[in-house]
Scaffold this motif. Structure first.
Motif, PDB file in Angstrom:
ATOM      1  N   THR A 105       7.182   9.383   8.725  1.00 45.51           N
ATOM      2  CA  THR A 105       7.258   8.070   8.075  1.00 45.51           C
ATOM      3  C   THR A 105       6.252   7.066   8.619  1.00 45.51           C
ATOM      4  O   THR A 105       6.144   5.957   8.099  1.00 45.51           O
ATOM      5  CB  THR A 105       8.672   7.480   8.219  1.00 45.51           C
ATOM      6  OG1 THR A 105       8.986   7.368   9.615  1.00 45.51           O
ATOM      7  CG2 THR A 105       9.703   8.370   7.541  1.00 45.51           C
ATOM      8  N   GLY A 106       5.510   7.441   9.670  1.00 44.19           N
ATOM      9  CA  GLY A 106       4.538   6.514  10.228  1.00 44.19           C
ATOM     10  C   GLY A 106       3.410   7.236  10.930  1.00 44.19           C
ATOM     11  O   GLY A 106       3.523   8.414  11.275  1.00 44.19           O
TER      12      GLY A 106
ATOM     13  N   LYS B 272       0.185  -2.241  10.450  1.00 41.78           N
ATOM     14  CA  LYS B 272       1.260  -3.229  10.560  1.00 41.78           C
ATOM     15  C   LYS B 272       1.421  -4.067   9.299  1.00 41.78           C
ATOM     16  O   LYS B 272       2.441  -4.743   9.127  1.00 41.78           O
ATOM     17  CB  LYS B 272       1.017  -4.143  11.760  1.00 41.78           C
ATOM     18  CG  LYS B 272      -0.239  -4.981  11.677  1.00 41.78           C
ATOM     19  CD  LYS B 272      -0.421  -5.825  12.923  1.00 41.78           C
ATOM     20  CE  LYS B 272      -1.712  -6.626  12.903  1.00 41.78           C
ATOM     21  NZ  LYS B 272      -1.838  -7.537  11.764  1.00 41.78           N
ATOM     22  N   ASP B 273       0.434  -4.010   8.398  1.00 47.63           N
ATOM     23  CA  ASP B 273       0.516  -4.793   7.166  1.00 47.63           C
ATOM     24  C   ASP B 273       1.341  -4.106   6.082  1.00 47.63           C
ATOM     25  O   ASP B 273       1.578  -4.700   5.019  1.00 47.63           O
ATOM     26  CB  ASP B 273      -0.890  -5.063   6.608  1.00 47.63           C
ATOM     27  CG  ASP B 273      -1.695  -6.000   7.498  1.00 47.63           C
ATOM     28  OD1 ASP B 273      -1.078  -6.690   8.335  1.00 47.63           O
ATOM     29  OD2 ASP B 273      -2.931  -6.037   7.358  1.00 47.63           O
ATOM     30  N   PHE B 274       1.765  -2.860   6.322  1.00 52.35           N
ATOM     31  CA  PHE B 274       2.468  -2.093   5.289  1.00 52.35           C
ATOM     32  C   PHE B 274       3.793  -1.574   5.830  1.00 52.35           C
ATOM     33  O   PHE B 274       3.857  -1.048   6.938  1.00 52.35           O
ATOM     34  CB  PHE B 274       1.601  -0.926   4.816  1.00 52.35           C
ATOM     35  CG  PHE B 274       0.253  -1.352   4.314  1.00 52.35           C
ATOM     36  CD1 PHE B 274       0.097  -1.874   3.040  1.00 52.35           C
ATOM     37  CD2 PHE B 274      -0.871  -1.266   5.130  1.00 52.35           C
ATOM     38  CE1 PHE B 274      -1.144  -2.288   2.578  1.00 52.35           C
ATOM     39  CE2 PHE B 274      -2.114  -1.674   4.685  1.00 52.35           C
ATOM     40  CZ  PHE B 274      -2.255  -2.188   3.406  1.00 52.35           C
ATOM     41  N   ASP B 275       4.840  -1.695   5.010  1.00 53.94           N
ATOM     42  CA  ASP B 275       6.151  -1.228   5.457  1.00 53.94           C
ATOM     43  C   ASP B 275       6.346   0.264   5.239  1.00 53.94           C
ATOM     44  O   ASP B 275       7.263   0.858   5.814  1.00 53.94           O
ATOM     45  CB  ASP B 275       7.276  -2.023   4.788  1.00 53.94           C
ATOM     46  CG  ASP B 275       7.207  -1.980   3.264  1.00 53.94           C
ATOM     47  OD1 ASP B 275       6.227  -1.436   2.724  1.00 53.94           O
ATOM     48  OD2 ASP B 275       8.138  -2.495   2.618  1.00 53.94           O
ATOM     49  N   THR B 276       5.496   0.893   4.407  1.00 54.99           N
ATOM     50  CA  THR B 276       5.572   2.338   4.207  1.00 54.99           C
ATOM     51  C   THR B 276       4.166   2.906   4.057  1.00 54.99           C
ATOM     52  O   THR B 276       3.219   2.188   3.703  1.00 54.99           O
ATOM     53  CB  THR B 276       6.373   2.704   2.936  1.00 54.99           C
ATOM     54  OG1 THR B 276       5.656   2.243   1.783  1.00 54.99           O
ATOM     55  CG2 THR B 276       7.769   2.099   2.962  1.00 54.99           C
TER      56      THR B 276
ATOM     57  N   ARG C 209       3.004   2.515   0.447  1.00 46.56           N
ATOM     58  CA  ARG C 209       2.447   1.199   0.122  1.00 46.56           C
ATOM     59  C   ARG C 209       0.997   1.099   0.588  1.00 46.56           C
ATOM     60  O   ARG C 209       0.155   0.521  -0.092  1.00 46.56           O
ATOM     61  CB  ARG C 209       3.298   0.120   0.789  1.00 46.56           C
ATOM     62  CG  ARG C 209       3.024  -1.295   0.315  1.00 46.56           C
ATOM     63  CD  ARG C 209       3.508  -1.531  -1.109  1.00 46.56           C
ATOM     64  NE  ARG C 209       4.906  -1.197  -1.245  1.00 46.56           N
ATOM     65  CZ  ARG C 209       5.914  -2.015  -0.930  1.00 46.56           C
ATOM     66  NH1 ARG C 209       5.668  -3.206  -0.443  1.00 46.56           N
ATOM     67  NH2 ARG C 209       7.160  -1.644  -1.113  1.00 46.56           N
TER      68      ARG C 209
END
Length: 201
Positions: free
Chosen positions: A5-6, A15-19, A22
């Motif tokens: 997931t990361g 850090k600008d994207f939650d997924t 995205r």
């Protein structure tokens, strides 16, 4: 592949994207269109996805027990990896990954020990703020310790105020009243979350 997931590194600001979805939708749409098996194979063939294309890759997986998610600690290929993951999920194509897994956990006894001995806060690592705080503590003759925080919080530092110092406890009360972030409370919450996750069947 969907279990990841990361990522650890990218030319995009992670850090600008939650997924990851995205991120690739925003910055690399050409890598996910069309959503086909051929496009999936094209992305997976990218040599910088080291976890797939090295016999002894430097990349590895990391799991944090208080969090539960799995990250790929990568050195490159972030957009192609995220694009392949995106397409694979939509065409329901399994993509198995194999590599080293490092598991990290919070030492709950260490957290309890720190909380017993210190009040802990977070302060922005801005020279004006940190120097001003140091001067105020020196003038008030209150003791404290500090430590830089790890990624992704390197713009901040931890402030530890010893409970055995009455003057430091007056400072702690003032910081609580001013709304400074309570690091001790946060660490205790992470430790409790980790314990709860391990107690589940």
């Amino acid at each position: 592949m969907q279990d990841v997931t990361g990522l650890a590194a990218s030319k995009s600001e992670l850090k600008d994207f939650d997924t990851l979805d995205r991120m690739v939708e925003t910055n690399s749409r050409n890598m996910i269109e069309p959503i086909t098996a051929d496009k999936l194979r094209e992305n997976l063939a990218w040599s910088e996805i080291r976890i797939l294309h090295r016999d002894y890759p430097s990349d590895f997986f990391a799991r944090y027990l208080w969090d539960g998610r799995v990250f790929l600690i990568n050195s490159g290929g972030s957009h192609h990896f995220a694009a392949a993951r995106y397409i694979a999920s939509r065409i329901e194509a399994p993509v198995p990954l194999r590599g080293r897994l490092r598991t990290y956990a919070i030492n709950e006894m260490a957290v309890a020990s720190l909380q017993r001995d210190y009040e802990m806060f977070v302060m922005a690592d801005i020279p004006e703020a940190t120097l001003g705080f140091h001067d105020a503590m020196q003038s008030f003759r209150a003791s404290y310790l500090w430590q830089y925080l790890p990624r992704p919080y390197r713009g901040s530092r931890a402030i530890l105020l010893p409970r055995a110092d009455a003057r430091s406890m007056k400072v702690a009360a003032a910081l609580h009243e001013a709304g400074f972030f309570d690091l001790g409370l946060y660490l205790r919450g992470l430790a409790a979350r980790q314990t709860h996750a391990h107690s589940l069947p």
